[in-house]
Design a protein around this motif. Structure first.
Motif, mmCIF file in Angstrom:
data_model
loop_
_atom_site.group_PDB
_atom_site.id
_atom_site.type_symbol
_atom_site.label_atom_id
_atom_site.label_comp_id
_atom_site.label_asym_id
_atom_site.label_seq_id
_atom_site.Cartn_x
_atom_site.Cartn_y
_atom_site.Cartn_z
ATOM 1 N N ARG A 1 -10.609 2.170 -2.898
ATOM 2 C CA ARG A 1 -10.187 1.988 -1.519
ATOM 3 C C ARG A 1 -10.703 3.158 -0.702
ATOM 4 N NH1 ARG A 1 -5.419 0.102 -4.245
ATOM 5 N NH2 ARG A 1 -5.145 -2.125 -3.906
ATOM 6 N N GLU B 1 -12.959 -2.193 -2.170
ATOM 7 C CA GLU B 1 -12.169 -3.129 -1.391
ATOM 8 C C GLU B 1 -12.758 -3.265 0.015
ATOM 9 O OE1 GLU B 1 -9.761 -5.049 -2.065
ATOM 10 O OE2 GLU B 1 -8.671 -4.303 -3.819
ATOM 11 N N PHE C 1 0.810 -1.207 0.000
ATOM 12 C CA PHE C 1 0.000 0.000 0.000
ATOM 13 C C PHE C 1 0.847 1.263 0.000
ATOM 14 C CE2 PHE C 1 -2.938 -3.102 1.887
ATOM 15 C CZ PHE C 1 -3.984 -2.961 1.000
ATOM 16 N N ARG D 1 -3.596 5.975 1.879
ATOM 17 C CA ARG D 1 -3.942 4.561 1.809
ATOM 18 C C ARG D 1 -5.084 4.258 0.855
ATOM 19 N NH1 ARG D 1 0.750 3.135 3.380
ATOM 20 N NH2 ARG D 1 1.278 3.919 5.448
ATOM 21 N N GLY D 2 -5.868 5.242 0.525
ATOM 22 C CA GLY D 2 -7.000 5.008 -0.366
ATOM 23 C C GLY D 2 -7.134 6.131 -1.363
ATOM 24 N N GLN E 1 -6.450 5.365 -9.075
ATOM 25 C CA GLN E 1 -6.962 4.133 -8.491
ATOM 26 C C GLN E 1 -8.354 3.798 -9.002
ATOM 27 O OE1 GLN E 1 -5.187 2.052 -6.403
ATOM 28 N NE2 GLN E 1 -3.562 3.381 -7.137
ATOM 29 N N ASP F 1 -11.134 -3.682 2.763
ATOM 30 C CA ASP F 1 -10.299 -2.962 3.727
ATOM 31 C C ASP F 1 -10.621 -1.471 3.653
ATOM 32 O OD1 ASP F 1 -9.163 -5.382 4.199
ATOM 33 O OD2 ASP F 1 -7.146 -4.851 3.513
ATOM 34 N N TYR G 1 -9.860 2.264 5.528
ATOM 35 C CA TYR G 1 -8.956 2.969 6.428
ATOM 36 C C TYR G 1 -9.704 4.092 7.135
ATOM 37 C CZ TYR G 1 -5.506 0.267 3.957
ATOM 38 O OH TYR G 1 -4.795 -0.788 3.430
#
Length: 456
Positions: A31, A54, A15, A106-107, A23, A56, A58
């Motif tokens: 994300r 996703e 990541f 992170r996203g 993205q 996951d 954050y």
């Protein structure tokens, strides 16, 4: 699974170095980042799983009950018996949460639903850092934040990012059908211009501080009762009313807020919340210091949660009202609206007669056999798009009978807004009217506040 705390040292190196942009390519998944989730709407975005996202997610937030309440809701979705979700919340808590989010990237989509005092600043800085933003309403609560929001939209366009607000009321079936029937001249005629005393469009929303969400009684943070942090009623839930007026009455028409909107009047007034009511809603024991300036007789909190605006949009007079009370005697949050046409009025009512469920009525100005024949004929246009919709004769016209399959409820609408947002994200663009009309919407609400305060 409840969220876990993560740091740079423990995050998988796959990541690291991700660009917030790029993205959303055709085969990539989104994300999500959830920023300071102080409002339950942040959790409702994740009430259902979407294939483009996703699992996951954050979360960046200050330590405290707001973020824990959010994680508890996600945990409940993950463990429900029917259609459980499988989100994995990766959580960072600390006073530097926002800078940490910007640094780590992170996203690529930041979801914001919480304290509105800094929300516009967070939107602007997130856009500047290259993130797309899905923001809960309101994205601006006063004139100063409106100017900042305009700048964020300009920067988003330059960076090819998608900034969008969560307008769930477009997905309420009665609102959608009111829009559809208003678009049939043979049934509705033309929208009346009206006057300030008798507007062509009237809408009123009533919300309640004490209510249930996802099957549990909602606990609200204390800052929710501070209008400097939450915003006043018309600048908060009133955003939906302005949006519906634009979306239903002038579909896909681009609004130039500098010339297409004119104000007649605006006002604001307080809701009284007793100390015992406040404690029941917040699970606290007493008013915090930052609310004391709004407390009278030591036990009554004055919350300026109510407002109305009377204005003109493209020359049509519009009156919108947002109200808050402690709890509903029966039913829940409710909305009333009427579009006055030259051939018929279209009403959405949600009272005792409707068993507190929204219902749509068509009330012609001059009922006749010829009008009924036209209405039945034009109903086929609606049925092509919404199979199963029928009409039931009433004393003053017709009730639109809506199949249960279309009544998916307010909480489900968050998933549908998110799907629409993801579609815009994949295309890298939105319809040409969306951004100028979002700007016009927040100009309307924030200018109404200034007018109500005598500052315009």
């Amino acid at each position: 699974m409840k969220g876990i705390v993560f740091s740079c040292a423990v995050v998988c190196t796959a990541f690291l170095g991700l660009s917030a942009q790029g993205q959303t390519k055709k085969n990539d998944k989104v994300r999500l980042i959830t920023l300071d989730p102080g409002h339950f709407h942040a959790a409702l975005v994740q009430k259902t799983m979407l294939s483009d996202i996703e699992p996951d997610v954050y979360v960046y937030a200050p330590k405290g009950e707001d973020v824990q309440s959010h994680l508890d809701k996600i945990n409940a979705y993950n463990h429900r018996a029917a259609d459980p979700t499988h989100w994995k919340e990766l959580v960072y808590t600390g006073d530097d949460f926002f800078n940490k989010m910007i640094a780590e990237k992170r996203g690529n989509v930041v979801v914001m639903a919480g304290n509105n005092q800094k929300k516009t600043e967070y939107i602007k800085r997130s856009i500047d850092a290259g993130f797309n933003v899905l923001g809960d309403k309101p994205m601006a609560i006063d004139n100063q934040h409106f100017e900042m929001l305009k700048s964020a939209f300009t920067d988003a366009a330059k960076k090819k990012l998608v900034l969008y607000d969560i307008m769930t009321e477009r997905y309420e079936i009665t609102n959608a059908l009111q829009r559809e029937f208003a678009g049939i001249p043979e049934v509705f005629g033309q929208l009346k211009k009206g006057t300030p005393q008798h507007p062509g469009v009237e809408m009123e929303s009533v919300h309640y501080f004490y209510k249930s969400v996802s099957g549990s009684v909602l606990s609200r943070p204390a800052w929710f009762f501070d209008v400097k942090q939450q915003g006043e009623g018309l600048q908060d839930v009133g955003v939906h009313l302005v949006d519906l007026t634009q979306w239903e009455c002038f579909p896909e028409k681009i609004i130039n807020y500098k010339k297409d909107i004119k104000f007649n009047s605006a006002k604001r007034w307080a809701s009284d919340v007793t100390l015992s009511q406040f404690n029941a809603i917040t699970k606290l024991n007493g008013f915090p210091a930052f609310l004391e300036k709004n407390v009278v007789k030591d036990t009554i909190l004055k919350v300026y949660a109510n407002g109305s605006v009377n204005y003109q949009l493209f020359g049509t007079n519009v009156k919108l009202t947002a109200k808050w009370a402690y709890s509903a005697v029966a039913g829940g949050d409710s909305q009333y609206s009427v579009l006055h046409g030259t051939k018929a009025d279209l009403y959405v009512r949600q009272g005792a007669t409707e068993k507190y469920i929204p219902a749509l009525y068509i009330e012609p100005l001059n009922e006749s056999a010829a009008y009924e024949k036209l209405l039945v004929e034009k109903l086929k246009v609606i049925q092509d798009k919404y199979p199963g919709v029928e009409l039931k004769k009433q004393a003053k016209g017709w009730e639109v009978i809506i199949p249960e399959k279309y009544k998916d409820g307010h909480e489900a609408h968050f998933g549908r807004v998110t799907e629409k947002y993801l579609d815009y994200l994949r295309k890298g663009d939105m319809p040409k009217w969306e951004v100028p009309n979002m700007i016009a919407k927040y100009y309307t609400t924030t200018t109404a506040l200034a007018l109500a305060k005598g500052r315009k």
